[in-house]
Design a protein around this motif. Structure first.
Motif, PDB file in Angstrom:
ATOM      1  N   ARG A 195       0.827  -1.202   0.000  1.00 56.30           N
ATOM      2  CA  ARG A 195       0.000   0.000   0.000  1.00 56.30           C
ATOM      3  C   ARG A 195       0.865   1.257   0.000  1.00 56.30           C
ATOM      4  O   ARG A 195       0.567   2.232  -0.701  1.00 56.30           O
ATOM      5  N   SER A 196       1.957   1.256   0.773  1.00 54.03           N
ATOM      6  CA  SER A 196       2.843   2.423   0.829  1.00 54.03           C
ATOM      7  C   SER A 196       3.557   2.635  -0.498  1.00 54.03           C
ATOM      8  O   SER A 196       3.738   3.771  -0.943  1.00 54.03           O
ATOM      9  N   SER A 197       3.967   1.536  -1.137  1.00 55.01           N
ATOM     10  CA  SER A 197       4.667   1.652  -2.427  1.00 55.01           C
ATOM     11  C   SER A 197       3.772   2.243  -3.502  1.00 55.01           C
ATOM     12  O   SER A 197       4.234   2.990  -4.374  1.00 55.01           O
ATOM     13  N   SER A 198       2.484   1.917  -3.442  1.00 54.17           N
ATOM     14  CA  SER A 198       1.561   2.428  -4.456  1.00 54.17           C
ATOM     15  C   SER A 198       1.299   3.921  -4.302  1.00 54.17           C
ATOM     16  O   SER A 198       0.868   4.577  -5.251  1.00 54.17           O
ATOM     17  N   LEU A 199       1.567   4.453  -3.115  1.00 54.84           N
ATOM     18  CA  LEU A 199       1.288   5.872  -2.855  1.00 54.84           C
ATOM     19  C   LEU A 199       2.525   6.755  -2.939  1.00 54.84           C
ATOM     20  O   LEU A 199       2.397   7.980  -2.943  1.00 54.84           O
ATOM     21  N   HIS A 200       3.725   6.157  -2.994  1.00 54.20           N
ATOM     22  CA  HIS A 200       4.959   6.944  -3.001  1.00 54.20           C
ATOM     23  C   HIS A 200       5.901   6.404  -4.076  1.00 54.20           C
ATOM     24  O   HIS A 200       5.918   5.203  -4.358  1.00 54.20           O
ATOM     25  N   ASN A 201       6.708   7.281  -4.610  1.00 58.90           N
ATOM     26  CA  ASN A 201       7.683   6.901  -5.631  1.00 58.90           C
ATOM     27  C   ASN A 201       8.985   6.451  -4.964  1.00 58.90           C
ATOM     28  O   ASN A 201      10.061   7.012  -5.203  1.00 58.90           O
ATOM     29  N   VAL A 202       8.881   5.466  -4.121  1.00 58.17           N
ATOM     30  CA  VAL A 202      10.026   4.919  -3.382  1.00 58.17           C
ATOM     31  C   VAL A 202       9.998   3.407  -3.511  1.00 58.17           C
ATOM     32  O   VAL A 202       8.946   2.778  -3.330  1.00 58.17           O
ATOM     33  N   LYS A 203      11.133   2.821  -3.819  1.00 54.06           N
ATOM     34  CA  LYS A 203      11.226   1.361  -3.931  1.00 54.06           C
ATOM     35  C   LYS A 203      11.381   0.769  -2.532  1.00 54.06           C
ATOM     36  O   LYS A 203      12.330   1.088  -1.809  1.00 54.06           O
ATOM     37  N   ILE A 204      10.478  -0.096  -2.156  1.00 51.48           N
ATOM     38  CA  ILE A 204      10.513  -0.738  -0.841  1.00 51.48           C
ATOM     39  C   ILE A 204      10.618  -2.250  -1.054  1.00 51.48           C
ATOM     40  O   ILE A 204       9.733  -2.854  -1.670  1.00 51.48           O
ATOM     41  N   SER A 205      11.705  -2.831  -0.582  1.00 53.59           N
ATOM     42  CA  SER A 205      11.903  -4.280  -0.712  1.00 53.59           C
ATOM     43  C   SER A 205      11.784  -4.936   0.661  1.00 53.59           C
ATOM     44  O   SER A 205      12.269  -4.405   1.661  1.00 53.59           O
ATOM     45  N   PHE A 206      11.146  -6.083   0.670  1.00 51.27           N
ATOM     46  CA  PHE A 206      10.884  -6.788   1.934  1.00 51.27           C
ATOM     47  C   PHE A 206      11.196  -8.265   1.753  1.00 51.27           C
ATOM     48  O   PHE A 206      10.708  -8.907   0.812  1.00 51.27           O
ATOM     49  N   ALA A 207      12.029  -8.810   2.646  1.00 48.60           N
ATOM     50  CA  ALA A 207      12.378 -10.224   2.620  1.00 48.60           C
ATOM     51  C   ALA A 207      12.122 -10.821   4.002  1.00 48.60           C
ATOM     52  O   ALA A 207      12.358 -10.168   5.026  1.00 48.60           O
ATOM     53  N   THR A 208      11.637 -12.047   3.999  1.00 49.15           N
ATOM     54  CA  THR A 208      11.353 -12.709   5.272  1.00 49.15           C
ATOM     55  C   THR A 208      11.434 -14.218   5.099  1.00 49.15           C
ATOM     56  O   THR A 208      11.217 -14.742   4.001  1.00 49.15           O
ATOM     57  N   ASN A 209      11.782 -14.902   6.190  1.00 50.69           N
ATOM     58  CA  ASN A 209      11.748 -16.367   6.179  1.00 50.69           C
ATOM     59  C   ASN A 209      10.557 -16.895   6.974  1.00 50.69           C
ATOM     60  O   ASN A 209      10.464 -18.103   7.218  1.00 50.69           O
ATOM     61  N   LEU A 210       9.636 -16.002   7.361  1.00 52.09           N
ATOM     62  CA  LEU A 210       8.422 -16.436   8.053  1.00 52.09           C
ATOM     63  C   LEU A 210       7.457 -17.046   7.041  1.00 52.09           C
ATOM     64  O   LEU A 210       7.302 -16.528   5.931  1.00 52.09           O
ATOM     65  N   ARG A 211       6.813 -18.110   7.437  1.00 49.14           N
ATOM     66  CA  ARG A 211       5.887 -18.810   6.540  1.00 49.14           C
ATOM     67  C   ARG A 211       4.519 -18.972   7.196  1.00 49.14           C
ATOM     68  O   ARG A 211       3.889 -20.003   7.063  1.00 49.14           O
ATOM     69  N   GLY A 212       4.067 -17.983   7.856  1.00 46.27           N
ATOM     70  CA  GLY A 212       2.768 -18.068   8.510  1.00 46.27           C
ATOM     71  C   GLY A 212       2.853 -18.333   9.994  1.00 46.27           C
ATOM     72  O   GLY A 212       1.837 -18.621  10.636  1.00 46.27           O
ATOM     73  N   GLU A 213       4.066 -18.249  10.584  1.00 46.71           N
ATOM     74  CA  GLU A 213       4.186 -18.422  12.033  1.00 46.71           C
ATOM     75  C   GLU A 213       3.399 -17.336  12.754  1.00 46.71           C
ATOM     76  O   GLU A 213       3.353 -16.191  12.320  1.00 46.71           O
ATOM     77  N   ARG A 214       2.784 -17.716  13.850  1.00 42.97           N
ATOM     78  CA  ARG A 214       2.023 -16.767  14.655  1.00 42.97           C
ATOM     79  C   ARG A 214       2.682 -16.625  16.013  1.00 42.97           C
ATOM     80  O   ARG A 214       3.194 -17.602  16.591  1.00 42.97           O
ATOM     81  N   TYR A 215       2.661 -15.398  16.542  1.00 41.89           N
ATOM     82  CA  TYR A 215       3.273 -15.095  17.837  1.00 41.89           C
ATOM     83  C   TYR A 215       2.240 -14.430  18.740  1.00 41.89           C
ATOM     84  O   TYR A 215       1.100 -14.167  18.329  1.00 41.89           O
ATOM     85  N   ASN A 216       2.665 -14.168  19.955  1.00 41.26           N
ATOM     86  CA  ASN A 216       1.817 -13.450  20.893  1.00 41.26           C
ATOM     87  C   ASN A 216       1.279 -12.176  20.231  1.00 41.26           C
ATOM     88  O   ASN A 216       1.985 -11.491  19.492  1.00 41.26           O
ATOM     89  N   THR A 217       0.016 -11.867  20.477  1.00 44.35           N
ATOM     90  CA  THR A 217      -0.621 -10.710  19.840  1.00 44.35           C
ATOM     91  C   THR A 217       0.169  -9.427  20.082  1.00 44.35           C
ATOM     92  O   THR A 217       0.310  -8.589  19.175  1.00 44.35           O
ATOM     93  N   ASP A 218       0.689  -9.247  21.293  1.00 44.20           N
ATOM     94  CA  ASP A 218       1.456  -8.037  21.594  1.00 44.20           C
ATOM     95  C   ASP A 218       2.703  -7.948  20.730  1.00 44.20           C
ATOM     96  O   ASP A 218       3.065  -6.872  20.252  1.00 44.20           O
ATOM     97  N   ILE A 219       3.379  -9.082  20.530  1.00 43.88           N
ATOM     98  CA  ILE A 219       4.588  -9.082  19.714  1.00 43.88           C
ATOM     99  C   ILE A 219       4.259  -8.703  18.279  1.00 43.88           C
ATOM    100  O   ILE A 219       4.927  -7.853  17.673  1.00 43.88           O
TER     101      ILE A 219
END
Length: 334
Positions: A195-219
């Motif tokens: 959503r942020s990339s579609s509104l701004h002319n800035v390249k935002i790259s995101f990498a993660t090794n999470l595959r749907g893990e869930r944590y405590n809601t606060d975290i």
């Protein structure tokens, strides 16, 4: 003559020290420590008086002086041993105070998220249907014959209602992101970045090794808010053209690495005056995590966040009776 002056000064100093020891009896725990020091100072003062008496030519038995020295040694030695217990007590008190501060901060953050969720629900369930009804009513007008002027008014009104609905959905999602609660941290961050990339002319790259893990809601909520704060700061203030962030988990450590190629700044000055960095630090501190940020003029900035998901979960679950997170989480998922 010099010896007598020094003895007078020693007597005065010991009585001053005794005065402060008397004040500490009421001010601190383990009063026996200061009582022993008071006795020691009194004995020392008496000993100095006797030495002063001897300087005027009056004899004093040496055995009496030895007993004075023994009494002072005993009082000081036992007082030092008890003083170690006082330091242990102070350390425990400081740890308890820090833990209490973190629990209060956690309760405040939970209350903030609960308020956000309530606002989001009210907007979505209250104002949303009204605007949708207005759009349906306007759509019914499209089947009627309209001249050019009325058609323009109709198109403008329909556009305003559609923009209002779009803004309402965006505001509701920013207040309480449903993707985060439904699909987890990685999916929530990816949606925010898209959503942020579609509104701004800035390249935002995101990498993660999470595959749907869930944590405590606060975290999940706090890490999501930290990412939002960092990205928003970069887009508003840094003048960057590229943002990189990665979210990875290794064992019990959840780590966020963030960087941009903006103009840079003084991290300590910004931590003191704003830009949300102090807010980020407070949020991470409530999870007992680590937050490190580095930047300099013209060299962009890098930030690192590390959270022990097990240790943080135990910490944030302690004040559950105050924040009432479980009912809110169930209500939120529905």
């Amino acid at each position: 003559m010099t010896i007598r002056i020094l003895l007078y000064l020693a007597i005065i100093i010991q009585f001053i020290a005794m005065y402060y020891a008397v004040r500490l009896v009421r001010a601190t725990k383990y009063n026996s420590i200061w009582i022993l020091f008071i006795i020691g100072f009194v004995v020392l003062a008496v000993e100095r008086v006797l030495q002063l008496w001897m300087s005027y030519g009056h004899p004093i038995p040496m055995a009496g002086m030895v007993w004075f020295d023994i009494a002072v040694s005993v009082c000081v030695s036992v007082g030092i041993v008890l003083l170690d217990r006082l330091f242990d007590y102070i350390d425990r008190l400081n740890r308890h105070r820090q833990m209490t501060d973190k629990r209060i901060l956690t309760a405040v953050l939970r209350t903030e998220e609960k308020t956000r969720a309530n606002f989001s629900k009210e907007l979505h369930d209250g104002l949303g249907p009204l605007l949708s009804s207005a759009k349906i009513s306007l759509s019914a007008l499209s089947r009627t014959e309209m001249d050019g002027e009325r058609k323009e008014i109709y198109d403008n009104t329909l556009y305003v209602v559609e923009e209002a609905l779009r803004s309402l959905r965006e505001i509701s999602n920013n207040l309480s992101p449903h993707v985060l609660s439904d699909f987890g941290l990685a999916r929530g961050i990816q949606t925010f970045i898209d959503r942020s990339s579609s509104l701004h002319n800035v390249k935002i790259s995101f990498a993660t090794n999470l595959r749907g893990e869930r944590y405590n809601t606060d975290i999940e909520v706090i890490m999501y808010r930290v990412v939002c704060e960092l990205v928003t700061n970069s887009l508003k203030h840094s003048g960057c053209s590229n943002i990189r962030l990665s979210l990875s988990v290794a064992g019990d450590i959840l780590e966020l690495q963030y960087s941009d190629n903006g103009r840079g700044f003084n991290p300590q000055a910004m931590m003191d005056c704003g830009m949300g960095l102090s807010n980020i630090n407070s949020r991470i501190n409530s999870l007992n995590g680590q937050f490190d940020i580095r930047s300099s003029k013209g060299k962009g900035m890098t930030a690192s966040v590390k959270v022990n998901v097990r240790g943080a979960a135990r910490l944030v679950s302690a004040p559950a009776a105050i924040a009432e997170p479980r009912p809110e989480r169930k209500k939120h998922k529905k």
